[in-house]
Design a protein around this motif. Sequence first.
Motif, PDB file in Angstrom:
ATOM      1  N   LEU A  56      14.239 -68.057 -44.788  1.00  0.00           N
ATOM      2  CA  LEU A  56      13.873 -68.963 -43.698  1.00  0.00           C
ATOM      3  C   LEU A  56      15.007 -69.942 -43.449  1.00  0.00           C
ATOM      4  O   LEU A  56      15.836 -70.173 -44.327  1.00  0.00           O
ATOM      5  N   PRO A  57      15.049 -70.534 -42.273  1.00  0.00           N
ATOM      6  CA  PRO A  57      16.134 -71.468 -41.977  1.00  0.00           C
ATOM      7  C   PRO A  57      15.957 -72.816 -42.672  1.00  0.00           C
ATOM      8  O   PRO A  57      14.857 -73.191 -43.067  1.00  0.00           O
ATOM      9  N   GLU A  58      17.062 -73.520 -42.787  1.00  0.00           N
ATOM     10  CA  GLU A  58      17.041 -74.889 -43.298  1.00  0.00           C
ATOM     11  C   GLU A  58      16.858 -75.847 -42.130  1.00  0.00           C
ATOM     12  O   GLU A  58      17.287 -75.570 -41.011  1.00  0.00           O
ATOM     13  N   LEU A  63       9.300 -72.743 -35.743  1.00  0.00           N
ATOM     14  CA  LEU A  63       9.936 -71.445 -35.906  1.00  0.00           C
ATOM     15  C   LEU A  63       9.084 -70.345 -35.297  1.00  0.00           C
ATOM     16  O   LEU A  63       7.872 -70.311 -35.485  1.00  0.00           O
ATOM     17  N   LYS A  64       9.751 -69.446 -34.573  1.00  0.00           N
ATOM     18  CA  LYS A  64       9.105 -68.243 -34.063  1.00  0.00           C
ATOM     19  C   LYS A  64       9.787 -67.059 -34.739  1.00  0.00           C
ATOM     20  O   LYS A  64      11.000 -66.894 -34.634  1.00  0.00           O
ATOM     21  N   VAL A  99       4.828 -72.420 -37.547  1.00  0.00           N
ATOM     22  CA  VAL A  99       5.384 -71.064 -37.518  1.00  0.00           C
ATOM     23  C   VAL A  99       4.490 -70.191 -36.661  1.00  0.00           C
ATOM     24  O   VAL A  99       3.273 -70.147 -36.851  1.00  0.00           O
ATOM     25  N   GLU A 100       5.114 -69.491 -35.736  1.00  0.00           N
ATOM     26  CA  GLU A 100       4.420 -68.472 -34.942  1.00  0.00           C
ATOM     27  C   GLU A 100       5.081 -67.137 -35.245  1.00  0.00           C
ATOM     28  O   GLU A 100       6.300 -67.001 -35.139  1.00  0.00           O
ATOM     29  N   ILE A 101       4.273 -66.160 -35.610  1.00  0.00           N
ATOM     30  CA  ILE A 101       4.767 -64.824 -35.919  1.00  0.00           C
ATOM     31  C   ILE A 101       4.426 -63.918 -34.741  1.00  0.00           C
ATOM     32  O   ILE A 101       3.270 -63.846 -34.333  1.00  0.00           O
ATOM     33  N   GLU A 102       5.429 -63.252 -34.200  1.00  0.00           N
ATOM     34  CA  GLU A 102       5.220 -62.396 -33.024  1.00  0.00           C
ATOM     35  C   GLU A 102       4.390 -61.158 -33.345  1.00  0.00           C
ATOM     36  O   GLU A 102       4.391 -60.669 -34.476  1.00  0.00           O
ATOM     37  N   ILE A 122       0.228 -72.050 -39.197  1.00  0.00           N
ATOM     38  CA  ILE A 122       0.803 -70.707 -39.128  1.00  0.00           C
ATOM     39  C   ILE A 122      -0.037 -69.906 -38.151  1.00  0.00           C
ATOM     40  O   ILE A 122      -1.254 -69.853 -38.270  1.00  0.00           O
ATOM     41  N   ARG A 123       0.625 -69.271 -37.180  1.00  0.00           N
ATOM     42  CA  ARG A 123      -0.046 -68.393 -36.214  1.00  0.00           C
ATOM     43  C   ARG A 123       0.284 -66.949 -36.571  1.00  0.00           C
ATOM     44  O   ARG A 123       1.438 -66.549 -36.549  1.00  0.00           O
TER      45      ARG A 123
END
Length: 189
Positions: A56-58, A63-64, A99-102, A122-123
């Motif tokens: 994951l990014p710092e 985030l998507k 966080v959204e997960i496509e 979280i999605r």
Amino acid sequence: MRKNILFCFFCMIVSCIASAETFTQNGLTFCTDYYEGDYSDISKKIPAGEAIVCELPEKVKNLKIPSKVEHGGKSYAVKEIYYASGVSIYKYGRDLEFVEIEEGVERIGFNAFFQCDYLKEIRIPSTCTEIDLDRGLPKTDSSGNHWYCDLERVIVAEGNPIYYSKDGILYDKKSGEVLFIPHRNKSKK
């Protein structure tokens, strides 16, 4: 003859190792072919044409996570988030709040969001049919003690065949059993 067989076997191993690739786009690190953790004995074979989110990014709050990524002239289907925050629990994903997960991502694996302490929501897409409930989501430890754990809501998209959410709580669709209650959820049942 035996030397030729050994040489072919050696070439196959070298080509497998050489084909493993890690690359970063938009702060997310992806891995193709094979993943091996730097700080543990975690490893995973990745099917051809697929990539996993492995870091994951710092210093990112929203985030998507995409379901497809292109790199080096190739297109990869992103099927899993795996060990993404496990590299360093005090670094990667630490600042995430949303966080959204496509649609298309199928698995939230081991240490995907574990100890992303400031994550509030979280999605999860309808395509996600596998979640590591023990170590994939941020939560308190087994004794119930965890100083940070701001997760309030897990939202599952309609049409998911395995999971659903109500008031931010994760349920098993078939049995109606509560699977995961975020630590800071205000509607705890």
